[in-house]
Write a protein that holds these residues in place. Structure first.
Motif: not given
Length: 163
Positions: A83-95, A150-158
């Motif tokens: 939310q503050h612009g100094g860092y890009i943070v993108c979350y992808k859920d396991p699906e 990550a997909a094989a283990q059902g994990k999210a990716v950040l």
């Protein structure tokens, strides 16, 4: 800033902590804990290649639009948590991770080179060209391997990068 990107495969506790962050401070605290652990089995660095990778999947733009799903979410994505612009943070859920892994697995270097030279604008960096394309392909392969695991283990990716 360095603008060096890192992808992290998150376990359920890490994912819950990241998603529960109610402020930038809490989010950065969660990310710092993940980064400090530096679990090499569950991360993939991509240096500055994330930019060209993303452009290859989004019709040459550094936006979250364009390209075809799910590959247009390989790097950046709709779940941008910063939310503050100094860092890009993108979350992808396991699906989504599973869908990205499935779409990325069959990509060949020939396909990637074609996208790079057709889509990535020459103005994106001083390094544009054969060397940068090879550099981007090598990092892409590392990140793709993380998505597959990550997909094989059902994990999210950040994905994180400082700006």
């Amino acid at each position: 800033m360095a603008c060096r990107g890192v992808f992290f495969a998150l376990d359920e506790d890490q994912a819950s902590t990241v998603l529960a962050a109610g402020s930038d401070r809490e989010l950065m605290s969660a990310i710092e804990a993940i980064e400090e652990a530096w679990d090499e089995e569950n991360l993939a660095e991509c240096d500055k290649a994330w930019d060209a990778m993303h452009r290859c999947f989004t019709d040459g733009e550094l936006t979250d639009e364009g390209g075809e799903a799910p590959l247009n979410r390989f790097v950046l994505g709709e779940a941008s948590l910063d939310q503050h612009g100094g860092y890009i943070v993108c979350y992808k859920d396991p699906e989504l991770v599973c869908r990205i892994a499935e779409a990325a697995e069959p990509l060949t270097e020939e396909w990637f080179r074609s996208r790079y030279f057709q889509i990535v604008p020459k103005s994106y960096a001083l390094e544009y060209g054969e060397v940068d394309c090879g550099y981007t392909w090598e990092w892409f392969c590392e990140v793709r391997d993380l998505y597959m695991k990550a997909a094989a283990q059902g994990k999210a990716v950040l994905f994180t990068v400082d700006q």
